[in-house]
Design an enzyme around this catalytic site. Structure first.
Site, PDB file in Angstrom:
ATOM      1  N   HIS A  87       6.391  78.658 -30.423  1.00 50.14           N
ATOM      2  CA  HIS A  87       7.406  77.852 -29.576  1.00 50.14           C
ATOM      3  C   HIS A  87       7.400  76.606 -29.926  1.00 50.14           C
ATOM      4  O   HIS A  87       8.084  75.687 -30.501  1.00 50.14           O
ATOM      5  CB  HIS A  87       7.017  77.788 -28.103  1.00 50.14           C
ATOM      6  CG  HIS A  87       7.916  77.261 -27.166  1.00 50.14           C
ATOM      7  ND1 HIS A  87       7.554  76.674 -26.011  1.00 50.14           N
ATOM      8  CD2 HIS A  87       9.316  77.143 -27.178  1.00 50.14           C
ATOM      9  CE1 HIS A  87       8.494  76.154 -25.492  1.00 50.14           C
ATOM     10  NE2 HIS A  87       9.648  76.376 -26.184  1.00 50.14           N
TER      11      HIS A  87
ATOM     12  N   CYS B 153       0.678  76.058 -22.607  1.00 52.68           N
ATOM     13  CA  CYS B 153       1.754  75.231 -22.799  1.00 52.68           C
ATOM     14  C   CYS B 153       2.962  75.558 -21.764  1.00 52.68           C
ATOM     15  O   CYS B 153       3.511  74.976 -21.033  1.00 52.68           O
ATOM     16  CB  CYS B 153       1.969  74.617 -23.982  1.00 52.68           C
ATOM     17  SG  CYS B 153       0.702  73.749 -24.893  1.00 52.68           S
ATOM     18  N   HIS B 154       3.563  76.598 -22.432  1.00 52.91           N
ATOM     19  CA  HIS B 154       4.889  77.169 -21.929  1.00 52.91           C
ATOM     20  C   HIS B 154       4.833  78.547 -21.407  1.00 52.91           C
ATOM     21  O   HIS B 154       5.971  79.319 -21.249  1.00 52.91           O
ATOM     22  CB  HIS B 154       5.905  76.547 -22.725  1.00 52.91           C
ATOM     23  CG  HIS B 154       6.169  75.139 -23.307  1.00 52.91           C
ATOM     24  ND1 HIS B 154       5.467  74.793 -24.381  1.00 52.91           N
ATOM     25  CD2 HIS B 154       6.356  74.252 -22.477  1.00 52.91           C
ATOM     26  CE1 HIS B 154       5.508  73.270 -24.305  1.00 52.91           C
ATOM     27  NE2 HIS B 154       6.116  73.069 -23.282  1.00 52.91           N
ATOM     28  N   GLY B 155       3.845  79.198 -21.429  1.00 52.77           N
ATOM     29  CA  GLY B 155       3.700  80.552 -20.956  1.00 52.77           C
ATOM     30  C   GLY B 155       4.166  81.636 -21.940  1.00 52.77           C
ATOM     31  O   GLY B 155       5.103  82.365 -21.318  1.00 52.77           O
TER      32      GLY B 155
ATOM     33  N   PRO C 185       8.817  81.911 -23.961  1.00 51.69           N
ATOM     34  CA  PRO C 185       9.931  80.951 -24.864  1.00 51.69           C
ATOM     35  C   PRO C 185       9.768  81.183 -26.179  1.00 51.69           C
ATOM     36  O   PRO C 185      10.607  80.937 -26.763  1.00 51.69           O
ATOM     37  CB  PRO C 185       9.696  79.575 -24.325  1.00 51.69           C
ATOM     38  CG  PRO C 185       8.375  79.598 -23.632  1.00 51.69           C
ATOM     39  CD  PRO C 185       8.041  80.756 -23.278  1.00 51.69           C
TER      40      PRO C 185
END
Lengths: 422, 180
Positions: free
Chosen positions: B120, B144-146, B159
């Protein structure tokens, strides 16, 4: 034209839009396009432009070198070797920067010689000259600190000797030396501040060059005859006439530069600087870079520490007052039958100092250095002031165009007039 | 006067030609000068020389994972358990966001070697230690963003657009691998 906008003469709509709001195009056109320039320049007038180009080359290569250089005593030497061996085209960028310093001094020395020979320092160009001397001093400081950065033996011992010069001054000497070192000897703090200043000073030089050029564009250029243009018939627009002439000189300059970089990159350097700095061993024969040798010769010619340092600094500081030491109203040496040989001898004498500065300070070299030092100062302090009174200059031409277009000898009445004008 | 006198037979003024030639030379010159400067910003020879990393696999027991540095980045080396391998192979590949079989991502079934950089935005996912958060699929989880990665390092949820990259590597012996 609306109120508040500059009255632009440019037709291109984008250029015009910008120029109306910020007239940089008008300025460039005025200062480098139509700028009236004496029509009789010889190739000596290339060297200002060449110096400007060199400054830009030095700043560009320097910025890229600093991306790889490490200003730390334990890493500096290796980081420079890494630039030479591992960084893509690093050898080229470093050799251009290294030899660029030499090219800078060659170009600037010729530029200064031109100014002295043709009397470019005389009224109304005194401040222009003074700014030039300021640029030269800044250049010397920048070059010296740049030479310290590779942290070789010559870097270290050059830094030690040059910073110790300041210890000659009574009372404040010790304080100044410690201020330069940031310690009790040349060491890591010294290297760090020299790197910082070596990066800063070129931009200061750039600023003073801007003032130098701004002042030039007020008084206009001097020319080989040393008389002012009397009107449009004596001048040419800077572009295309002098952009083209400067380009010719630039090509020759690049040939010389390329020969140095590609065939003799270390010719002007000293091999000892490829030995890492060692604070315990001084190299047997230490010399500064070639462009500092004349001043080094003056320093060594004087058998007294403070006296030598004062004369060395004085040898350049005296240039500041040159416009007032030489009171002769005639600028160009072409019309000064006595000053001309004395000045040419001074120029040769400068080269003698350069040569003797690279020799060991012993035997007859010391005598030669002393005679040359004496003449160096005598020219400024005795010969020029005396000649201003005693010399009878040759008659000046009536105008710049006159000797070119013909018209025979000057009318009787005109002879006195150019004298006062010049 | 000049414009008429110097017009070439086909009507194109000689000056246009000269301007084009001059401009072309200037462009070539600028390019030639810019080239070494731009090249100097690319990785230097000594940087590229550090492009290989040798890893000794002998001390890594089943179920354990280690992280090694390769080209300045973390590389995950995981000795997978039979259960983890079986889980990775049970998934139908066409149901994955970035379809790839587990077999295509390993050379020896038990050794999973991945660049430990989330595809990502470049964070390092957790899951190397058995006590770390490993996400919903037992592989790695990027905090950080799963993004959730499975036991083959494939993206399953979140993501990230791609599976964790498999670096070039080769087994130099039964217990040694050279990455790069």
């Amino acid at each position: 034209m609306s109120i508040g906008l500059h009255n632009s003469e440019f037709k291109n709509p984008v250029v015009r839009w910008v120029d109306q709001r910020l007239p940089v195009f008008t300025m460039m056109q005025k200062e480098y396009g139509t700028f009236p320039t004496p029509k009789n320049f010889n190739y000596f007038w290339n060297f200002g432009a060449l110096a400007m180009v060199t400054l830009m080359i030095m700043i560009a290569t320097g910025i890229f070198l600093s991306m790889h250089y490490v200003a730390n005593t334990s890493l500096a030497f290796d980081s420079v070797e890494r630039i030479m061996r591992d960084v893509n085209a690093g050898w080229l960028i470093r050799y251009v920067h290294m030899n660029g310093a030499s090219m800078f001094f060659i170009v600037v020395y010729i530029h200064i010689f031109r100014g002295m020979y043709y009397g470019s320092y005389k009224a109304p160009r005194e401040l222009l000259w003074i700014l030039g001397v300021v640029i030269f001093l800044l250049m010397m400081a920048t070059a010296f600190m740049g030479y310290v950065l590779p942290w070789g033996q010559m870097s270290f011992w050059g830094a030690t000797v040059i910073t110790n010069l300041f210890s000659a001054f009574p009372v404040v000497g010790e304080f100044i030396v410690q201020l330069l070192w940031g310690g009790l000897s040349v060491d890591n703090p010294t290297l760090n501040r020299f790197f910082s200043l070596h990066y800063l000073l070129p931009f200061v030089i750039f600023g003073v060059v801007f003032l130098h050029v701004a002042a030039l564009h007020i008084t206009g250029s001097n020319n080989p005859l040393g008389i002012e243009p009397k009107g449009p018939q004596d001048t040419l627009p800077f572009h295309p006439y002098y952009t083209a002439k400067d380009s010719v000189g630039l090509v020759v300059y690049f040939i010389v530069f390329a020969v140095l970089v590609f065939f003799a990159p270390n010719y002007l350097g000293h091999p000892d600087n490829y030995i890492p700095a060692n604070p315990l061993v001084t190299p047997p024969h230490i010399v500064p870079e070639w462009y500092f040798l004349p001043y080094y010769a003056i320093l060594r010619a004087v058998p007294d520490k403070l006296g030598g340092v004062l004369l060395m600094f004085g040898s350049i500081l005296i240039w500041f007052v040159l416009p007032w030491l030489d009171r002769s109203p005639v600028r160009s040496m072409r019309f000064r039958p006595l000053a001309r040989p004395f000045f040419l001898l001074w120029a040769v004498n400068f080269l003698v100092l350069l040569w003797v500065g690279g020799k060991p300070a012993e035997g007859h070299y010391v005598l030669i250095a002393r005679i040359a030092t004496a003449y160096y100062f005598a020219y400024f302090l005795v010969i020029l002031p005396l000649l201003a009174r005693l010399e009878r200059p040759l008659p000046l031409p009536e105008s710049i165009s006159r000797p070119v277009l013909g018209g025979g000898p000057l009318p009787a009445g005109a002879a006195a007039k150019p004298m006062e004008k010049a | 006067m000049a414009n008429i006198a110097h017009a070439a037979p086909d009507g194109a003024p000689r000056r246009d030609f000269l301007k084009l030639v001059t401009g072309a030379f200037a462009a070539v010159g600028v390019g030639a000068i810019a080239w070494p400067f731009i090249a100097s910003l690319q990785p230097a020879k000594d940087t590229l020389a550090l492009a290989n990393t040798d890893v000794d696999l002998a001390p890594i027991t089943e179920g354990q994972a280690i992280t090694v540095m390769w080209r300045g980045k973390p590389v995950f080396v995981r000795n997978r358990t039979a259960k983890e391998i079986q889980e990775a192979r049970a998934v139908p590949t066409n149901s994955l966001p970035d379809p790839a079989t587990d077999q295509s991502r390993v050379q020896k079934d038990q050794w999973l070697i991945l660049v430990g950089i989330c595809t990502h935005l470049g964070c390092v996912p957790t899951g190397q230690r058995t006590t770390d958060a490993r996400g919903d699929y037992g592989g790695w989880f990027c905090p950080c963003h799963g993004s959730h990665y499975d036991t083959s390092g494939r993206i399953r949820k979140g993501p990230a657009p791609r599976n964790l990259d498999v670096p070039q590597y080769a087994f130099t012996s039964d217990t040694k691998v050279r990455i790069g």
